[in-house]
Motif scaffolding. Structure first.
Motif, mmCIF file in Angstrom:
data_model
loop_
_atom_site.group_PDB
_atom_site.id
_atom_site.type_symbol
_atom_site.label_atom_id
_atom_site.label_comp_id
_atom_site.label_asym_id
_atom_site.label_seq_id
_atom_site.Cartn_x
_atom_site.Cartn_y
_atom_site.Cartn_z
ATOM 1 N N UNK B 130 0.886 -1.170 0.000
ATOM 2 C CA UNK B 130 0.000 0.000 0.000
ATOM 3 C C UNK B 130 0.913 1.206 0.000
ATOM 4 N N UNK B 131 0.832 2.005 -1.024
ATOM 5 C CA UNK B 131 1.781 3.116 -1.131
ATOM 6 C C UNK B 131 1.132 4.312 -1.806
ATOM 7 N N UNK B 132 1.824 5.457 -1.769
ATOM 8 C CA UNK B 132 1.304 6.673 -2.375
ATOM 9 C C UNK B 132 2.022 7.878 -1.813
ATOM 10 N N UNK B 133 1.496 9.051 -2.094
ATOM 11 C CA UNK B 133 2.121 10.300 -1.684
ATOM 12 C C UNK B 133 1.133 11.127 -0.877
ATOM 13 N N UNK B 134 1.660 11.821 0.119
ATOM 14 C CA UNK B 134 0.850 12.747 0.902
ATOM 15 C C UNK B 134 1.271 14.158 0.517
ATOM 16 N N UNK B 135 0.318 14.905 -0.026
ATOM 17 C CA UNK B 135 0.614 16.258 -0.518
ATOM 18 C C UNK B 135 -0.342 17.257 0.095
ATOM 19 N N UNK B 174 2.705 5.074 10.558
ATOM 20 C CA UNK B 174 3.805 5.278 9.606
ATOM 21 C C UNK B 174 4.023 6.775 9.405
ATOM 22 N N UNK B 175 5.223 7.089 8.880
ATOM 23 C CA UNK B 175 5.539 8.493 8.571
ATOM 24 C C UNK B 175 5.870 8.614 7.090
ATOM 25 N N UNK B 176 5.475 9.733 6.500
ATOM 26 C CA UNK B 176 5.858 9.964 5.098
ATOM 27 C C UNK B 176 7.321 10.395 5.031
ATOM 28 N N UNK B 177 7.969 10.050 3.898
ATOM 29 C CA UNK B 177 9.380 10.389 3.684
ATOM 30 C C UNK B 177 9.512 11.843 3.229
ATOM 31 N N UNK B 178 10.747 12.252 2.988
ATOM 32 C CA UNK B 178 11.021 13.628 2.552
ATOM 33 C C UNK B 178 10.239 13.996 1.287
ATOM 34 N N UNK B 179 10.053 13.022 0.408
ATOM 35 C CA UNK B 179 9.322 13.299 -0.843
ATOM 36 C C UNK B 179 7.811 13.106 -0.698
ATOM 37 N N UNK B 180 7.338 12.909 0.555
ATOM 38 C CA UNK B 180 5.905 12.779 0.798
ATOM 39 C C UNK B 180 5.368 11.372 0.616
ATOM 40 N N UNK B 181 6.211 10.446 0.196
ATOM 41 C CA UNK B 181 5.692 9.098 -0.046
ATOM 42 C C UNK B 181 5.608 8.295 1.254
ATOM 43 N N UNK B 182 4.709 7.334 1.247
ATOM 44 C CA UNK B 182 4.579 6.400 2.366
ATOM 45 C C UNK B 182 4.469 4.999 1.777
ATOM 46 N N UNK B 183 4.701 3.999 2.601
ATOM 47 C CA UNK B 183 4.564 2.616 2.145
ATOM 48 C C UNK B 183 4.383 1.706 3.346
ATOM 49 N N UNK B 262 -1.368 -1.430 -4.230
ATOM 50 C CA UNK B 262 -2.397 -0.413 -4.365
ATOM 51 C C UNK B 262 -1.750 0.943 -4.114
ATOM 52 N N UNK B 263 -2.150 1.910 -4.932
ATOM 53 C CA UNK B 263 -1.598 3.255 -4.804
ATOM 54 C C UNK B 263 -2.731 4.212 -4.457
ATOM 55 N N UNK B 264 -2.530 4.967 -3.409
ATOM 56 C CA UNK B 264 -3.537 5.973 -3.040
ATOM 57 C C UNK B 264 -2.821 7.203 -2.513
#
Lengths: 273, 273
Positions: B130-135, B174-183, B262-264
């Motif tokens: 389960x992955x994606x970006x937080x913006x 979980x925490x998002x990375x520097x580029x906003x992504x999480x997994x 899955x990407x969200x």
């Protein structure tokens, strides 16, 4: 796509889901409850924190209830809902005005002889003879009507609130005589505080309301062929008649209890009226 | 004198009594609640018996609740109230659509490493990345956002419903990375039944409603300076997407979960927007 689905769309979806009971009255009640719940949330802009505070208050109110105390009845009483239910169940005119049932009624109160006292413990209060006639709204006396009577003792407690009191103290069931008259002995009912140690009490304090009720004797009068009357008789000299915590006072139910005898006549409406 | 005091007079008296809190918001909420409660009783002609059935349902709902289960949240969910609260707390447009919080969140879920699995017990289900970006809603990636994730295990239970499950199974922070992504890794969330053994379940059955929810993963996303998003991500192949027991489905939250990944992406609104 976000927010394209409006609160009106949401309400329509919920109402549609609650329209399929086999019992049409369930559908009617569910539709009305949902419309009002949703309108409350929207009109107030209820926040998550307020919603959760409300949920927590509801849980606490259920958990404060037991076989001797129903905190939701207390909440209903203090919000004027119980009184409104009595008013809407009593739309036909002419009979004795109803008031709230309250949370302290017990089934199985002892049948007592005409003229007997409902006090099984002596608090030194002078006896008060409570008497009157039970009639149909057309004036015909009703024989054999059942009066279920209860009130607080002079120590401001109902029996269920005071472990030192004999069970069924200040409770009794009486029957009207052939001429429709009834008689029992009590003592002057005191003003008292409804329980303030639960969520209903917390709500009253938050709203700057006191939790006192003016002095009153509860009476339920039943007779075959007549609508049941659930009411109180209030002491005209009591404090709090104009600020009853549960909004139960009606002018027609206030009588002079300062002497040795109080007279109160009940008028019952025929069922087919 | 009987019945000269109308239900409108009664409502005015009750509203006046609930206008005196030192907290103006309490007055506002009380006035709205009282208006809607009284209107519900009058519009439906609620009988004493129906009122008491309602009181008894409320007491039972409170008493069914404990530290692991809040039956009033379940009732709120199944009446569409919880979803409405999320919608009204999310009026500004542009961010990820919210849905219900639900009764199964636990504080204190373990912080897990990026890419770790939330499954602490093996049910033989294939892993799903389960992955994606937080913006931000303007497209700026958000580093260090906190994702609190929970879902039902493949046996259709949350950990709190199954004593044979390790505590905090299928939960993780979980925490998002520097580029906003999480997994993180999970398994495909199953459709499941909300608890049907309490008063909320009895209500659903009386209304001919089922108690299934379509498969979904719960996510709460928080970041300093942004509005918190409380939502789910739904499996596009699940049953019950069009009849969710708690009215939580939104088209924008449905994704394909049939593969290995899955990407969200989540979009958070700035607090001052």
């Amino acid at each position: 796509m976000a927010d394209s689905f409006t609160t009106a769309d949401h309400l329509a979806q919920v109402l549609a889901a609650y329209s399929k009971s086999d019992n049409p009255r369930y559908n009617e009640l569910a539709q009305a409850a949902i419309r009002h719940l949703h309108a409350f949330v929207e009109e107030t802009g209820l926040t998550r924190e307020e919603w959760f505070a409300g949920i927590s208050w509801l849980v606490a109110t259920g958990q404060k209830s037991d076989d001797k105390r129903n905190e939701f009845i207390l909440a209903s009483d203090t919000l004027g809902v119980s009184m409104l239910v009595e008013m809407t169940n009593h739309k036909a005119a002419g009979g004795t005005e109803p008031t709230v049932f309250g949370p302290f009624h017990l089934d199985g109160a002892p049948e007592r002889e005409r003229g007997a006292s409902i006090a099984d413990k002596d608090y030194g209060a002078p006896p008060l003879l409570f008497t009157g006639t039970i009639c149909s709204t057309d004036g015909t006396p009703i024989a054999g009507a059942r009066l279920d009577v209860w009130q607080a003792a002079p120590n401001l407690c109902y029996d269920v609130q005071d472990p030192d009191m004999p069970p069924m103290n200040y409770r009794g069931v009486f029957r009207s005589a052939e001429d429709g008259t009834y008689a029992f002995v009590t003592t002057r009912p005191p003003a008292y505080q409804i329980p303030g140690d639960g969520p209903a009490g917390a709500m009253l304090r938050a709203m700057n309301r006191h939790n006192w009720r003016p002095g009153h004797t509860h009476v339920v009068v039943e007779a075959p062929g007549y609508k049941t009357v659930i009411t109180h008789v209030f002491d005209a000299a009591s404090d709090y008649l104009d600020s009853d915590a549960v909004f139960g006072v009606r002018d027609s139910l206030i009588v002079d209890m300062s002497g040795e005898q109080v007279t109160f006549d009940f008028a019952l409406e025929p069922v087919d009226a």
